[in-house]
Scaffold this motif. Structure first.
Motif, mmCIF file in Angstrom:
data_model
loop_
_atom_site.group_PDB
_atom_site.id
_atom_site.type_symbol
_atom_site.label_atom_id
_atom_site.label_comp_id
_atom_site.label_asym_id
_atom_site.label_seq_id
_atom_site.Cartn_x
_atom_site.Cartn_y
_atom_site.Cartn_z
ATOM 1 N N VAL A 184 2.963 0.002 -4.823
ATOM 2 C CA VAL A 184 2.801 -0.570 -6.165
ATOM 3 C C VAL A 184 4.019 -0.242 -7.023
ATOM 4 N N LEU B 81 1.756 -6.486 -5.587
ATOM 5 C CA LEU B 81 1.320 -5.148 -5.992
ATOM 6 C C LEU B 81 2.023 -4.685 -7.260
ATOM 7 N N THR C 117 -4.897 3.710 3.796
ATOM 8 C CA THR C 117 -4.376 2.557 3.062
ATOM 9 C C THR C 117 -4.295 2.864 1.571
ATOM 10 N N LEU C 118 -5.326 3.519 1.054
ATOM 11 C CA LEU C 118 -5.328 3.890 -0.364
ATOM 12 C C LEU C 118 -4.254 4.931 -0.664
ATOM 13 N N LEU D 190 -0.878 3.158 -0.916
ATOM 14 C CA LEU D 190 -0.796 2.091 -1.903
ATOM 15 C C LEU D 190 0.068 2.424 -3.127
ATOM 16 N N LEU E 113 6.328 -2.483 2.654
ATOM 17 C CA LEU E 113 5.233 -2.392 3.616
ATOM 18 C C LEU E 113 5.760 -1.997 4.994
ATOM 19 N N TRP F 89 -1.171 4.565 -12.139
ATOM 20 C CA TRP F 89 -0.229 4.420 -11.034
ATOM 21 C C TRP F 89 0.929 5.404 -11.164
#
Length: 256
Positions: free
Chosen positions: A197, A47, A189-190, A193, A203, A61
């Motif tokens: 990243v 990521l 999940t989004l 993320l 995780l 990001w």
């Protein structure tokens, strides 16, 4: 949720606790901890590697890891629940709005000064984020210094965003059913993320640390009489406060 809600949900009550404890135990147990560590590292490099090139991608990001993005995400989560509220018949609006109140109360209870402090003291895990541990790393604070993006944490376990997101997912799954629940898993999940990243969370900060508290709260609040009576109390209050156009709750306090 069924038309005639039950007071107890014994099977989900048991499964939530067993699942949470099994996941957490697998992270503590040496042989399986090695698997978690390998997964954490590989996913981080995969990521974080997205930041290797591309100015627009880095800007995206970085923006996604700001407090403004957090507030917009929270607003989106609220709007999603209200979509559920108004997607049903008018007669169910007060009931569903009361469900929202229960979920909001759980999320507030999980924040700093609430259960999360007791939870962190109990598990006593001190862990730095991958951006402070692994190399090579692409840090948003260095790549996009003009944006105050969160890309590191000296106490990343459990993930605070993960707790909120998983409580949101669990509440909607419980109240609205599996179809809405699957949608929230994809959205959740989004939501999680960007921090992974940027390297602000592993995780396992979310899948282990956050999920244990979220599953325990879902079990002990939503699957027990506590959640049932909190919802009934909310319906009584809303039935008196809201106009008749909002529909009828099952206590008959408002009429269509």
């Amino acid at each position: 949720m069924p038309q005639n809600p039950r007071i107890w949900y014994p099977l989900p009550f048991l499964l939530c606790q067993v699942a949470g404890l099994l996941i957490y135990t697998s992270w503590l147990f040496e042989p399986t901890r090695a698997l978690w560590d390998a997964l954490d590292s590989r996913l981080f490099f995969l990521l974080n590697g997205l930041l290797a090139e591309g100015d627009w991608g880095r800007l995206f990001w970085a923006a996604a890891n700001t407090k403004t993005a957090d507030m917009l995400t929270g607003l989106g989560m609220i709007l999603f629940f209200f979509l559920f509220i108004f997607s049903g018949p008018k007669a169910s609006r007060i009931e569903r709005l009361s469900m929202f109140g229960v979920m909001a109360g759980m999320i507030l209870l999980s924040q700093d000064g609430g259960l999360v402090d007791l939870y962190k003291q109990t598990i006593a895990v001190e862990r730095a984020s991958p951006s402070l541990v692994l190399e090579p790393v692409y840090r948003l604070s260095e790549l996009v210094p003009q944006i105050k993006a969160k890309d590191a944490s000296h106490g990343s376990f459990p993930g605070d965003h993960g707790i909120v997101t998983l409580l949101w997912v669990g509440s909607i799954w419980f109240f609205a059913g599996w179809r809405w629940g699957v949608a929230t898993i994809l959205i959740g999940t989004l939501i999680l993320l960007p921090r992974m990243v940027a390297g602000a969370h592993w995780l396992s900060d979310n899948l282990v640390g956050s999920s244990l508290l979220a599953l325990l709260m879902v079990a002990w609040i939503l699957c027990t009489p506590l959640g049932y009576y909190l919802q009934r109390l909310g319906e009584r209050i809303l039935g008196f406060l809201l106009p008749d156009s909002w529909g009828t709750n099952r206590l008959g306090l408002a009429q269509e």
